[in-house]
Design a protein around this motif. Structure first.
Motif, PDB file in Angstrom:
ATOM      1  N   GLY A  61      38.793  28.681  43.679  1.00 17.20           N
ATOM      2  CA  GLY A  61      39.566  28.246  42.513  1.00 17.20           C
ATOM      3  C   GLY A  61      40.981  28.790  42.559  1.00 17.20           C
ATOM      4  N   ALA A  62      41.579  28.910  41.394  1.00 20.99           N
ATOM      5  CA  ALA A  62      42.960  29.414  41.310  1.00 20.99           C
ATOM      6  C   ALA A  62      42.930  30.923  41.093  1.00 20.99           C
ATOM      7  CB  ALA A  62      43.684  28.734  40.157  1.00 20.99           C
ATOM      8  N   TYR A  63      43.588  31.651  41.971  1.00 23.64           N
ATOM      9  CA  TYR A  63      43.580  33.118  41.885  1.00 23.64           C
ATOM     10  C   TYR A  63      44.990  33.684  41.794  1.00 23.64           C
ATOM     11  CZ  TYR A  63      38.649  33.205  42.692  1.00 23.64           C
ATOM     12  OH  TYR A  63      37.299  33.027  42.535  1.00 23.64           O
TER      13      TYR A  63
ATOM     14  N   ARG B 206      46.633  28.548  46.019  1.00 22.02           N
ATOM     15  CA  ARG B 206      47.812  29.341  45.634  1.00 22.02           C
ATOM     16  C   ARG B 206      48.276  30.143  46.857  1.00 22.02           C
ATOM     17  NH1 ARG B 206      48.771  32.778  42.165  1.00 22.02           N
ATOM     18  NH2 ARG B 206      50.700  31.864  41.478  1.00 22.02           N
TER      19      ARG B 206
ATOM     20  N   THR C  97      41.509  29.055  47.855  1.00 19.41           N
ATOM     21  CA  THR C  97      42.498  28.822  46.809  1.00 19.41           C
ATOM     22  C   THR C  97      43.635  27.993  47.388  1.00 19.41           C
ATOM     23  OG1 THR C  97      43.871  29.861  45.104  1.00 19.41           O
ATOM     24  CG2 THR C  97      43.812  30.962  47.236  1.00 19.41           C
TER      25      THR C  97
ATOM     26  N   GLY D 135      36.478  24.272  42.339  1.00 17.62           N
ATOM     27  CA  GLY D 135      35.536  25.400  42.276  1.00 17.62           C
ATOM     28  C   GLY D 135      34.246  24.996  41.587  1.00 17.62           C
TER      29      GLY D 135
ATOM     30  N   VAL E 187      46.976  24.205  37.650  1.00 15.81           N
ATOM     31  CA  VAL E 187      45.917  24.740  38.530  1.00 15.81           C
ATOM     32  C   VAL E 187      44.540  24.133  38.208  1.00 15.81           C
ATOM     33  CG1 VAL E 187      47.105  26.929  39.004  1.00 15.81           C
ATOM     34  CG2 VAL E 187      45.506  26.792  37.084  1.00 15.81           C
TER      35      VAL E 187
ATOM     36  N   GLN F   4      48.213  34.045  47.237  1.00 17.37           N
ATOM     37  CA  GLN F   4      46.937  34.749  47.317  1.00 17.37           C
ATOM     38  C   GLN F   4      46.174  34.459  48.609  1.00 17.37           C
ATOM     39  OE1 GLN F   4      46.534  37.074  45.207  1.00 17.37           O
ATOM     40  NE2 GLN F   4      48.318  36.384  44.047  1.00 17.37           N
TER      41      GLN F   4
ATOM     42  N   ALA G 249      42.736  38.564  42.948  1.00 20.07           N
ATOM     43  CA  ALA G 249      42.021  38.076  44.134  1.00 20.07           C
ATOM     44  C   ALA G 249      41.642  39.219  45.068  1.00 20.07           C
ATOM     45  CB  ALA G 249      42.880  37.057  44.884  1.00 20.07           C
TER      46      ALA G 249
ATOM     47  N   GLY H 275      37.544  30.941  39.973  1.00 17.87           N
ATOM     48  CA  GLY H 275      38.957  31.281  39.759  1.00 17.87           C
ATOM     49  C   GLY H 275      39.204  31.665  38.317  1.00 17.87           C
TER      50      GLY H 275
ATOM     51  N   GLN I 132      42.271  22.947  41.005  1.00 15.99           N
ATOM     52  CA  GLN I 132      41.633  24.032  41.768  1.00 15.99           C
ATOM     53  C   GLN I 132      40.361  24.502  41.058  1.00 15.99           C
ATOM     54  OE1 GLN I 132      44.249  27.095  43.447  1.00 15.99           O
ATOM     55  NE2 GLN I 132      45.985  25.944  42.688  1.00 15.99           N
ATOM     56  N   THR I 133      40.448  24.607  39.722  1.00 16.47           N
ATOM     57  CA  THR I 133      39.261  24.998  38.956  1.00 16.47           C
ATOM     58  C   THR I 133      38.176  23.937  39.115  1.00 16.47           C
ATOM     59  OG1 THR I 133      40.772  26.012  37.385  1.00 16.47           O
ATOM     60  CG2 THR I 133      38.486  25.784  36.675  1.00 16.47           C
TER      61      THR I 133
END
Lengths: 276, 205
Positions: A176-178, A202, A200, A93, A86, A205, A182, A78, A89-90
Motif C-alpha cells: 500500500g502507501a507508506y 511511493r 509501494t 493492497g 494514494v 519509501q 515503512a 499501508g 495504492q490502498t
C-alpha cells in the motif's frame, strides 16, 4: 435541504472545459481507451500472459512457512486513505489482502491485519470475514484478526511494531502507501526473522523496502498484483492496456529528448499550458 | 444487490468528481463539495466503528490477562483523552498539555529511531551477495563519499560523481517507475470505478 439544492441549481454555470487541464483529460481518455480495449481483448479469449513476479509468488510461500511454524502472518494495506492520490495504492493492497486472507483461511494460518486508517478498517474486516466465510472457517475470525491501532502515524507504527515483536510473526506483508513508518515496521519484522514482502508506489519509501524486505514489488507491479495472483482474465486484460500506454509514454519520451537536444521546447510548453 | 448498489454509488460519485475536475460548471463544483462533506461525515462514523474494535480487543486482553499493562494504559488514555476533549474541547489547555507533553515527544522519538534503523537496514542491504546488491553497495559507497569531506579530499571534483549518480541513472529510473505507477494507479481506479474490480467489497470475485 431544499434551499441548499436551490442554491446549487442557481449557481450552475455554463458547461466549459478547463483549458489548462485539457492534456490531463486527454491522458485520462487515452489510458481509459487502452485499458478497456485490453479488457475487451481479454474477454474475447486473448488473455495476455504476464511475467513472473517473485514477490507475489512468495506470498503463498510465506503463508505456508507461517503455517508450518504455527506463527501468525501480519498484513498491512499501508497507511493511506481512500480519498486522496494514494487511494489506488490502498486499493491494490486490499486486492492482495483478499488473496492473503483466502490463503490463510485455506492453510489455517493465523492472520493479523493492522490498520491505521479508520475508513479502511471496516473494509479490511469485511474482506477477511468474507474470505474466511468462503473457506468455511468463519470461526477463526476473531476481533484480534483485524485491528485498528491508531490514526496517528507513529502511534500506529509503535503499536504495529509491538504486535510484530510480541506475536513473533513469521511473515510480514506490507502492500500500500507508506511513509516514514515503512522502515520501522520492516525492521521490527526483520528482527524477529519474518519473511517480508513489501510493495509501494511511493518512491521515497521504496529504497527502504528494497533494503529490508526479502521481496519488493516496485511501483506498478503492486497494481498488477491482484490480477496476477487471481489470474483473472479481465484484470489481466487491463494490464495489457497499461503496457500500450507505457509504449505511448516511451515514444513521447524519445520525442521529448530529441526535441530538447535540438533546442526545441514545444513539448514542455504544451505540457506547461494544458497539462495542469 | 449487496455488491451492485455500492458499485452504482461508486460509479456515479466517481464520475461526478472526474467531471468536476475537467468541467467548469458551478453545479458540479457544488455537488463535488457536498460529496466531500459527506465523505468527512462517513469518515467520522468510521472512526467510531474502528474505536469500538480497539476497545473490544483490549477489554478482551484484560479479561484474558494478556498484555494487561499495555491494554489498560491504552484504554485509560483513550477514555481519558476522549473525555477531556468532549468536556473541555480540543483547544483547552488541559487537552493540549497531554497532547503536547505525551503524544508529540513520543512521535518524535519514534521518528528519531529511523536513524538507527536506517543504519541497520543499510548494513544488511550492503552485503554484496549478488550482482544487484554489489551495484547497490558500490553506488551507495560512491554517494556516501560524495556527501562527506573525504570525497573532496580524494578529488576536488568528486562531488560531480555523486551528483551524476543521483541526477542521471537514479532520476531516470525513478521517473520511469513514477510514470508506470501513475498509469497503474489510473487503471486500478478505472477498474474499481466501473465495477470490474470489486474485491474491496469482500470475498474476491
Amino acid at each position: 435541504m431544499d434551499s441548499r439544492w436551490r442554491q446549487i441549481r442557481e449557481k450552475g454555470g455554463s458547461m466549459v472545459l478547463y483549458v489548462e487541464r485539457l492534456l490531463s483529460l486527454a491522458t485520462l481518455l487515452l489510458i481509459s481507451f487502452f485499458v478497456f480495449w485490453g479488457i475487451f481483448t481479454a474477454k474475447r479469449g486473448n488473455v495476455p500472459k504476464i511475467r513472473r513476479i517473485p514477490g507475489l509468488e512468495a506470498i503463498t510461500e510465506a503463508i505456508g512457512r507461517a503455517t508450518e511454524l504455527g506463527k501468525a502472518v501480519h498484513f498491512n494495506p499501508g497507511i493511506g486513505d481512500l480519498t486522496s492520490e494514494v487511494a489506488p495504492q490502498t486499493l491494490a493492497g486490499l486486492d492482495i489482502l483478499t488473496y492473503v486472507a483466502q490463503t490463510c483461511a485455506n492453510y489455517g494460518a493465523e492472520l493479523i491485519v493492522t490498520n491505521r486508517n479508520a475508513v479502511v478498517h471496516p473494509i479490511t474486516e469485511e474482506i477477511v470475514r468474507q474470505a474466511y466465510a468462503n473457506q468455511g472457517v468463519i470461526d477463526l475470525m476473531k476481533p484480534e484478526t483485524v485491528r485498528f491501532l491508531s490514526d496517528e502515524q507513529f502511534a500506529y507504527a509503535a503499536s504495529a511494531m509491538g504486535i510484530i515483536q510480541r506475536e513473533r510473526v513469521a511473515a510480514n506483508i506490507m502492500i500500500g502507501a507508506y511513509y516514514a513508518e515503512a522502515l520501522l515496521l520492516a525492521e521490527a519484522a526483520a528482527q524477529v526473522g519474518a519473511i517480508q514482502i513489501g510493495a509501494t508506489a511511493r518512491m521515497y519509501q521504496l529504497p527502504f523496502f528494497v533494503a529490508t524486505c526479502d521481496y519488493t514489488l516496485l511501483g506498478d507491479e503492486m497494481y498488477a498484483g491482484g490480477a496476477a495472483v487471481t489470474g483473472d482474465a479481465v484484470r489481466l486484460g487491463s494490464i495489457l492496456g497499461q503496457d500500450y500506454v507505457k509504449i505511448v509514454c516511451i515514444v513521447l519520451g524519445i520525442i521529448g529528448a530529441l526535441s530538447a537536444t535540438l533546442g526545441s521546447t514545444w513539448l514542455n510548453d504544451l505540457f506547461a499550458r494544458f497539462g495542469n | 444487490m449487496r455488491r451492485e448498489l455500492p458499485s452504482v454509488v461508486l460509479f456515479v460519485v466517481g464520475l461526478l468528481l472526474i467531471l468536476e475536475r475537467f468541467l467548469n460548471v458551478g453545479l458540479l463544483a457544488e455537488v463535488g463539495q457536498e460529496i466531500r462533506t459527506w465523505g468527512i461525515i462517513v469518515a467520522a462514523f468510521a472512526v467510531a466503528v474502528a474505536s469500538m474494535n480497539l476497545i473490544v480487543v483490549h477489554v478482551r486482553n484484560v479479561r484474558q490477562h494478556k498484555n494487561v499493562v499495555y491494554s489498560l494504559t491504552l484504554l485509560l488514555a483513550l477514555v481519558g483523552m476522549a473525555g477531556l476533549g468532549i468536556a473541555t474541547g480540543t483547544d483547552s489547555s488541559g487537552y493540549k498539555f497531554w497532547y503536547n507533553s505525551l503524544l508529540s515527544p513520543m512521535s518524535s522519538a519514534m521518528f528519531a529511531m529511523l536513524a538507527f534503523y536506517i543504519a541497520s537496514a543499510a548494513y544488511r542491504a550492503f552485503i554484496a551477495k549478488n550482482a544487484e546488491a554489489a551495484v547497490l553497495l558500490i553506488s551507495a559507497v560512491l554517494l556516501m563519499l560524495g556527501n562527506v569531506a573525504l570525497g573532496e579530499m580524494i578529488h576536488p571534483n568528486y562531488g560531480a560523481v555523486s551528483s551524476w549518480i543521483m541526477n542521471v541513472p537514479n532520476l531516470a529510473g525513478q521517473r520511469g517507475m513514477m510514470i508506470a505507477s501513475a498509469i497503474g494507479a489510473v487503471a486500478t481506479s478505472l477498474r474499481v470505478l466501473v465495477g470490474i474490480d470489486r474485491t474491496h467489497f469482500g470475498g474476491g470475485e
